[in-house]
Design an enzyme around this catalytic site. Sequence first.
Site, PDB file in Angstrom:
ATOM      1  CE  LYS A  58      83.876  33.786 -30.360  1.00  0.00           C
ATOM      2  NZ  LYS A  58      83.945  34.169 -28.935  1.00  0.00           N
ATOM      3  CG  ASP A  59      81.731  31.046 -26.295  1.00  0.00           C
ATOM      4  OD1 ASP A  59      82.878  31.536 -26.252  1.00  0.00           O
ATOM      5  OD2 ASP A  59      80.703  31.719 -26.540  1.00  0.00           O
ATOM      6  NE  ARG A  76      91.535  33.759 -30.464  1.00  0.00           N
ATOM      7  CZ  ARG A  76      91.145  34.725 -31.293  1.00  0.00           C
ATOM      8  NH1 ARG A  76      91.926  35.100 -32.293  1.00  0.00           N
ATOM      9  NH2 ARG A  76      89.976  35.335 -31.144  1.00  0.00           N
ATOM     10  NE  ARG A  77      89.108  38.374 -30.631  1.00  0.00           N
ATOM     11  CZ  ARG A  77      87.817  38.432 -30.355  1.00  0.00           C
ATOM     12  NH1 ARG A  77      87.401  39.088 -29.284  1.00  0.00           N
ATOM     13  NH2 ARG A  77      86.926  37.837 -31.136  1.00  0.00           N
ATOM     14  NE  ARG A 133      84.000  38.886 -19.579  1.00  0.00           N
ATOM     15  CZ  ARG A 133      83.456  38.235 -18.555  1.00  0.00           C
ATOM     16  NH1 ARG A 133      84.066  38.228 -17.386  1.00  0.00           N
ATOM     17  NH2 ARG A 133      82.344  37.552 -18.704  1.00  0.00           N
ATOM     18  NE  ARG A 174      82.471  42.074 -25.391  1.00  0.00           N
ATOM     19  CZ  ARG A 174      82.932  40.905 -25.748  1.00  0.00           C
ATOM     20  NH1 ARG A 174      83.818  40.812 -26.736  1.00  0.00           N
ATOM     21  NH2 ARG A 174      82.530  39.800 -25.161  1.00  0.00           N
ATOM     22  CB  CYS A 201      87.112  28.735 -24.341  1.00  0.00           C
ATOM     23  SG  CYS A 201      86.153  27.256 -24.683  1.00  0.00           S
TER      24      CYS A 201
END
Length: 310
Positions: A81-82, A129-130, A147, A153, A238
């Site tokens: 996805k990156d 997106r989220r 981040r 996190r 992305c």
Amino acid sequence: MQKLTIGTRGSVLALWQANHIKSLLKAQYPKLEVELRIVKTKGDKILDVPLAKIGGKGLFTKELEMLLLNGSIDVAVHSLKDVPVELVEGLELVAMTRREDVRDSFLSFQYASLESLPKGARVGTTSLRRAMQINVLRNDLDCQSLRGNVQTRLQRLENGEFDAIILAQAGVNRLELKGIPYITPLDFMIPAMGQAALGIECRRDSECVGFLSFLNDKNAVFETHCERAFVRALNGGCQVPIGVNAQFENGNLKVRAILGLPDGSEVLREHLEAKVSDVKDCEDIGMGLAKSFLKQGAERILQKVQNWKF
């Protein structure tokens, strides 16, 4: 080939991924010597700015790709996805591995679900997106940039800086995260292109091209080629609020996609299903779906995102 050097980012998750590929290579080629080289990318260095605000493509891949081109490493292992949809000249994605759980996941120490969060609750995520999809469901929540690697996190969540955070379920599973009372996959949320697959990149003229082909998973190849074609046709990347997920089963490809403004105030959403027999069919479906989005105003929405104040 007697020795192979894998380039990887240095987070716990990235190292898990690189070591996973290393173990598969050792099983396939017992005499092969495999070593890892850890690389810090731009996305790893700039942690106090939202990803979308940094801008540019290849935030987590560019440095690895430079090492591929100059021969310092033989292979780069990425979270697919990156990986930008337009590859650097001379490089190739030679394998796309079997996918883990593609869903995003809700994590919290206090609340059982997104629905149970109180108004104004702070939800941490790196992803527009989220945030967009959360805002569509509940625009009374406060989505904030989060981040850092997974451990950072989680520590911020445990410290009470956030009421909940959103991570990829694939990472949760791969790291076998424990000690968090509430971990709930989000079925409503459409993932990022390539989510839960690993992308294996090398030089196009490298002997690794054929050497690594055994890592390819047919389902992942069909699905991710469709997803990447969709994003490419929209000239997305992305870090934009685009979700797309394809599922290949019994000759059918089911695709669902979403695109919108980060605050959820304007959203396009579609799904389709079609028979496919090869990668080109899958890419054609992705491009066709993108054309439908463009007819509905996707370009105008994405232009608004470019000028969005974060």
